[in-house]
Scaffold this motif. Structure first.
Motif, PDB file in Angstrom:
ATOM      1  N   SER A  60       8.184   3.137  -4.962  1.00 54.78           N
ATOM      2  CA  SER A  60       7.032   2.319  -4.534  1.00 54.78           C
ATOM      3  C   SER A  60       6.006   3.208  -3.846  1.00 54.78           C
ATOM      4  O   SER A  60       6.294   4.364  -3.486  1.00 54.78           O
ATOM      5  CB  SER A  60       7.474   1.232  -3.548  1.00 54.78           C
ATOM      6  OG  SER A  60       7.852   1.805  -2.312  1.00 54.78           O
ATOM      7  N   GLY A  61       4.843   2.633  -3.599  1.00 58.24           N
ATOM      8  CA  GLY A  61       3.821   3.338  -2.837  1.00 58.24           C
ATOM      9  C   GLY A  61       4.259   3.545  -1.391  1.00 58.24           C
ATOM     10  O   GLY A  61       3.998   4.598  -0.801  1.00 58.24           O
ATOM     11  N   LEU A  62       4.882   2.540  -0.832  1.00 56.88           N
ATOM     12  CA  LEU A  62       5.401   2.666   0.534  1.00 56.88           C
ATOM     13  C   LEU A  62       6.340   3.860   0.638  1.00 56.88           C
ATOM     14  O   LEU A  62       6.209   4.694   1.535  1.00 56.88           O
ATOM     15  CB  LEU A  62       6.145   1.374   0.928  1.00 56.88           C
ATOM     16  CG  LEU A  62       6.983   1.427   2.209  1.00 56.88           C
ATOM     17  CD1 LEU A  62       6.097   1.616   3.437  1.00 56.88           C
ATOM     18  CD2 LEU A  62       7.824   0.163   2.356  1.00 56.88           C
ATOM     19  N   GLU A 158      -2.313  11.826   2.087  1.00 55.65           N
ATOM     20  CA  GLU A 158      -3.375  10.906   1.677  1.00 55.65           C
ATOM     21  C   GLU A 158      -2.781   9.678   0.995  1.00 55.65           C
ATOM     22  O   GLU A 158      -1.986   9.819   0.062  1.00 55.65           O
ATOM     23  CB  GLU A 158      -4.332  11.612   0.703  1.00 55.65           C
ATOM     24  CG  GLU A 158      -5.164  12.716   1.338  1.00 55.65           C
ATOM     25  CD  GLU A 158      -6.022  13.426   0.308  1.00 55.65           C
ATOM     26  OE1 GLU A 158      -6.920  12.800  -0.281  1.00 55.65           O
ATOM     27  OE2 GLU A 158      -5.788  14.628   0.071  1.00 55.65           O
ATOM     28  N   ASP A 159      -3.178   8.501   1.472  1.00 49.10           N
ATOM     29  CA  ASP A 159      -2.759   7.259   0.819  1.00 49.10           C
ATOM     30  C   ASP A 159      -3.736   6.975  -0.322  1.00 49.10           C
ATOM     31  O   ASP A 159      -4.873   6.550  -0.097  1.00 49.10           O
ATOM     32  CB  ASP A 159      -2.735   6.116   1.841  1.00 49.10           C
ATOM     33  CG  ASP A 159      -2.249   4.800   1.240  1.00 49.10           C
ATOM     34  OD1 ASP A 159      -2.304   4.649  -0.001  1.00 49.10           O
ATOM     35  OD2 ASP A 159      -1.832   3.910   2.008  1.00 49.10           O
ATOM     36  N   CYS A 160      -3.267   7.252  -1.551  1.00 51.16           N
ATOM     37  CA  CYS A 160      -4.096   7.079  -2.751  1.00 51.16           C
ATOM     38  C   CYS A 160      -3.631   5.883  -3.574  1.00 51.16           C
ATOM     39  O   CYS A 160      -3.846   5.837  -4.791  1.00 51.16           O
ATOM     40  CB  CYS A 160      -4.055   8.347  -3.603  1.00 51.16           C
ATOM     41  SG  CYS A 160      -4.713   9.807  -2.772  1.00 51.16           S
ATOM     42  N   THR A 182       0.781   7.522  -4.252  1.00 53.17           N
ATOM     43  CA  THR A 182       0.142   6.432  -4.994  1.00 53.17           C
ATOM     44  C   THR A 182       1.176   5.371  -5.370  1.00 53.17           C
ATOM     45  O   THR A 182       2.385   5.569  -5.194  1.00 53.17           O
ATOM     46  CB  THR A 182      -0.638   6.950  -6.220  1.00 53.17           C
ATOM     47  OG1 THR A 182      -1.546   5.925  -6.653  1.00 53.17           O
ATOM     48  CG2 THR A 182       0.265   7.331  -7.368  1.00 53.17           C
ATOM     49  N   SER A 183       0.668   4.235  -5.839  1.00 54.26           N
ATOM     50  CA  SER A 183       1.507   3.060  -6.113  1.00 54.26           C
ATOM     51  C   SER A 183       1.244   2.527  -7.508  1.00 54.26           C
ATOM     52  O   SER A 183       0.104   2.573  -7.983  1.00 54.26           O
ATOM     53  CB  SER A 183       1.169   1.972  -5.083  1.00 54.26           C
ATOM     54  OG  SER A 183       1.647   0.708  -5.502  1.00 54.26           O
ATOM     55  N   PHE A 184       2.295   2.027  -8.146  1.00 53.29           N
ATOM     56  CA  PHE A 184       2.141   1.357  -9.448  1.00 53.29           C
ATOM     57  C   PHE A 184       2.431  -0.129  -9.342  1.00 53.29           C
ATOM     58  O   PHE A 184       2.815  -0.774 -10.322  1.00 53.29           O
ATOM     59  CB  PHE A 184       3.034   2.025 -10.505  1.00 53.29           C
ATOM     60  CG  PHE A 184       2.872   3.513 -10.553  1.00 53.29           C
ATOM     61  CD1 PHE A 184       1.625   4.074 -10.758  1.00 53.29           C
ATOM     62  CD2 PHE A 184       3.955   4.351 -10.368  1.00 53.29           C
ATOM     63  CE1 PHE A 184       1.459   5.460 -10.774  1.00 53.29           C
ATOM     64  CE2 PHE A 184       3.808   5.736 -10.380  1.00 53.29           C
ATOM     65  CZ  PHE A 184       2.551   6.290 -10.583  1.00 53.29           C
ATOM     66  N   THR A 187      -0.897  -4.901  -9.316  1.00 61.25           N
ATOM     67  CA  THR A 187      -2.348  -5.093  -9.135  1.00 61.25           C
ATOM     68  C   THR A 187      -3.127  -3.789  -9.051  1.00 61.25           C
ATOM     69  O   THR A 187      -4.355  -3.805  -9.115  1.00 61.25           O
ATOM     70  CB  THR A 187      -2.649  -5.868  -7.829  1.00 61.25           C
ATOM     71  OG1 THR A 187      -2.175  -5.095  -6.727  1.00 61.25           O
ATOM     72  CG2 THR A 187      -2.012  -7.244  -7.826  1.00 61.25           C
ATOM     73  N   LYS A 188      -2.443  -2.658  -8.906  1.00 62.23           N
ATOM     74  CA  LYS A 188      -3.183  -1.398  -8.751  1.00 62.23           C
ATOM     75  C   LYS A 188      -3.861  -1.000 -10.063  1.00 62.23           C
ATOM     76  O   LYS A 188      -3.520  -1.502 -11.129  1.00 62.23           O
ATOM     77  CB  LYS A 188      -2.244  -0.275  -8.301  1.00 62.23           C
ATOM     78  CG  LYS A 188      -1.392  -0.602  -7.093  1.00 62.23           C
ATOM     79  CD  LYS A 188      -2.158  -0.831  -5.806  1.00 62.23           C
ATOM     80  CE  LYS A 188      -1.156  -0.911  -4.676  1.00 62.23           C
ATOM     81  NZ  LYS A 188      -1.611  -1.477  -3.441  1.00 62.23           N
ATOM     82  N   ASN A 189      -4.773  -0.023 -10.001  1.00 62.13           N
ATOM     83  CA  ASN A 189      -5.509   0.349 -11.215  1.00 62.13           C
ATOM     84  C   ASN A 189      -4.571   0.841 -12.311  1.00 62.13           C
ATOM     85  O   ASN A 189      -4.799   0.585 -13.485  1.00 62.13           O
ATOM     86  CB  ASN A 189      -6.541   1.423 -10.904  1.00 62.13           C
ATOM     87  CG  ASN A 189      -7.717   0.866 -10.121  1.00 62.13           C
ATOM     88  OD1 ASN A 189      -7.559  -0.111  -9.376  1.00 62.13           O
ATOM     89  ND2 ASN A 189      -8.880   1.465 -10.279  1.00 62.13           N
TER      90      ASN A 189
HETATM   91  C1  LIG Z   1      -0.344  -1.157  -2.338  1.00 57.27           C
HETATM   92  C2  LIG Z   1      -0.588  -0.217  -1.239  1.00 57.27           C
HETATM   93  C3  LIG Z   1       0.459   0.471  -0.614  1.00 57.27           C
HETATM   94  C4  LIG Z   1       1.897   0.201  -0.888  1.00 57.27           C
HETATM   95  O1  LIG Z   1       2.278   0.317  -2.223  1.00 57.27           O
HETATM   96  P1  LIG Z   1       3.614  -0.446  -2.736  1.00 57.27           P
HETATM   97  O2  LIG Z   1       3.847   0.114  -4.079  1.00 57.27           O
HETATM   98  O3  LIG Z   1       3.298  -1.907  -2.727  1.00 57.27           O
HETATM   99  O4  LIG Z   1       4.704  -0.117  -1.769  1.00 57.27           O
HETATM  100  C5  LIG Z   1       0.149   1.389   0.362  1.00 57.27           C
HETATM  101  N1  LIG Z   1      -1.129   1.622   0.721  1.00 57.27           N
HETATM  102  C6  LIG Z   1      -2.153   0.971   0.159  1.00 57.27           C
HETATM  103  C7  LIG Z   1      -3.558   1.300   0.594  1.00 57.27           C
HETATM  104  C8  LIG Z   1      -1.933   0.015  -0.820  1.00 57.27           C
HETATM  105  O5  LIG Z   1      -2.955  -0.632  -1.379  1.00 57.27           O
END
Ligand SMILES: *Cc1c(COP(=O)(O)O)cnc(C)c1O
Length: 371
Positions: A60-62, A158-160, A182-184, A187-189
């Motif tokens: 995950s992005g987290l 960096e939170d991308c 980054t996150s998949f 809803t992400k791009n």
């Molecule tokens: C979605 C998001 C996350 C977390 O990503 P997950 O895959 O949902 O864990 C972190 N930072 C930002 C800015 C996000 O939009």
């Protein structure tokens, strides 16, 4: 009345179903479902797309943020500067390793204020880790971010999650920090059909550490040299992302930019002000935030929903005002008035790449008919 959705996953499925099913079949017939060649190939393709030497798939992005902080040596008790305006996950990653989030306000673009961040690093030598967020798809000023990194010897993650495909003066977001996350999330791009994420880095050693951390801290099978996680991107998602969605991403991003231009030209209601974009920055328009200038956000949201427009809010509450934060150590520098104002006044218009021209016109007409 037909709804204009904030995200239209059914249209995406209609468009990509047969390609996705082929990717699923390829993985299913391979008989290999975790950390196989699909993840490796996706990592190579993502790194090439991003212009980063290494990409590592995670769950995950987290996790991408948390594992990056761990790999960078951030530990319990360390202070980490970040923004009060983001998905809660940004702060959660810091808290989960026992580090202490320190918040500074954001600027008029909704991004962490680099001037305030500079003051914080000047006056607080105990803060040397920074998690900035390229919010809404808008890249931060990467030249200033690199200057900050060098001036204060910062460790930057960096939170991308919202900024794949975003550039500042030709340079991709994520290219300044030791790691980019980054996150998949769907809803992400670049969204999967479930959860997933990745870490990007130019450090071979950093990538190797993330690879260990995501797989129980193993350096070889049954040899555990670190306390790790189970945070693996699975073969199905890697295959779907590489074979189907990543090749479509440039076109999708172009479509998002075209919609943003139409909105900027077509929204004429003085009470609805599109969020400005900084000079030099090329947003990937994960979101299209507007500020409701007369303060009547609830009324605008109700009007848009009545017109069948799926609007959203990013974010209705600043991270510093979330109840969960009350119970954990954190610091707030200044009053964070900008962040709180954006939370009070921001509304996100639909901007997904499957919007039709008619729907774009309807969104603008609904904005312009509100009073
Ligand atoms: C979605 C998001 C996350 C977390 O990503 P997950 O895959 O949902 O864990 C972190 N930072 C930002 C800015 C996000 O939009």
């Amino acid at each position: 009345m037909l709804q204009v959705l904030a995200n239209d996953f059914k249209r995406q499925w209609q468009d990509t179903e047969s390609a996705v099913l082929s990717a699923v079949t390829a993985v299913g017939t391979s008989g290999w479902y975790i950390l196989g060649k699909e993840v490796e190939e996706f990592e190579r393709a993502l790194a090439a797309f991003w212009g980063a030497p290494e990409a590592v798939g995670v769950a995950s992005g987290l996790d991408a943020i948390e594992l990056s902080l761990r790999a960078a040596g951030c530990k319990a008790g360390d202070k980490v500067l970040t923004t009060p305006l983001s998905a809660f996950a940004t702060t959660l990653a810091i808290i989960k390793i026992g580090a202490i989030p320190v918040f500074v306000d954001c600027d008029d673009f909704g991004l962490v204020d680099l001037q305030e961040a500079t003051c914080a690093f000047q006056s607080r030598p105990d803060i040397r880790t920074f998690v900035p967020v390229h919010l809404y798809g808008q890249p931060l000023d990467l030249n200033r971010l690199a200057e900050l990194r060098d001036a204060f010897d910062l460790l930057i993650v960096e939170d991308c999650a919202q900024s794949i495909g975003a550039y500042f003066e030709g340079r991709p977001s994520g290219s300044v920090g030791l790691f980019a996350a980054t996150s998949f999330y769907p809803t992400k791009n670049l969204g999967a059909l479930g959860d997933g994420g990745a870490v990007l880095t130019s450090s071979d050693q950093g990538a190797a550490t993330i690879r260990k951390l995501r797989d129980y801290g193993q350096s070889a099978k049954y040899s555990h040299t670190m306390i790790g996680y189970n945070s693996r991107l699975d073969e199905f998602h890697a295959a779907i992302l590489r074979r189907v969605y990543l090749p479509r991403l440039p076109h999708w991003t172009e479509r998002r930019r075209a919609i943003a231009n139409l909105y900027r030209d077509g929204i004429a209601n003085p009470n609805i002000r599109p969020m400005p974009i900084a000079a030099g920055s090329s947003s990937c328009y994960h979101l299209f935030p507007v500020i409701v200038e007369n303060g009547e956000k609830e009324s605008f949201v109700a009007h848009m929903r009545q017109c069948g427009i799926g609007v959203a809010e990013h974010y209705p509450l600043a991270i510093i005002d979330q109840p969960a934060l009350a119970g954990v150590p954190h610091e707030i520098l200044g009053d964070c008035a900008h962040a709180r104002r954006i939370c009070r006044l921001e509304v996100s218009l639909p901007i997904h790449p499957y919007l039709t021209d008619d729907e774009i016109v309807r969104v603008m007409a609904a904005c312009n008919s509100w009073q």
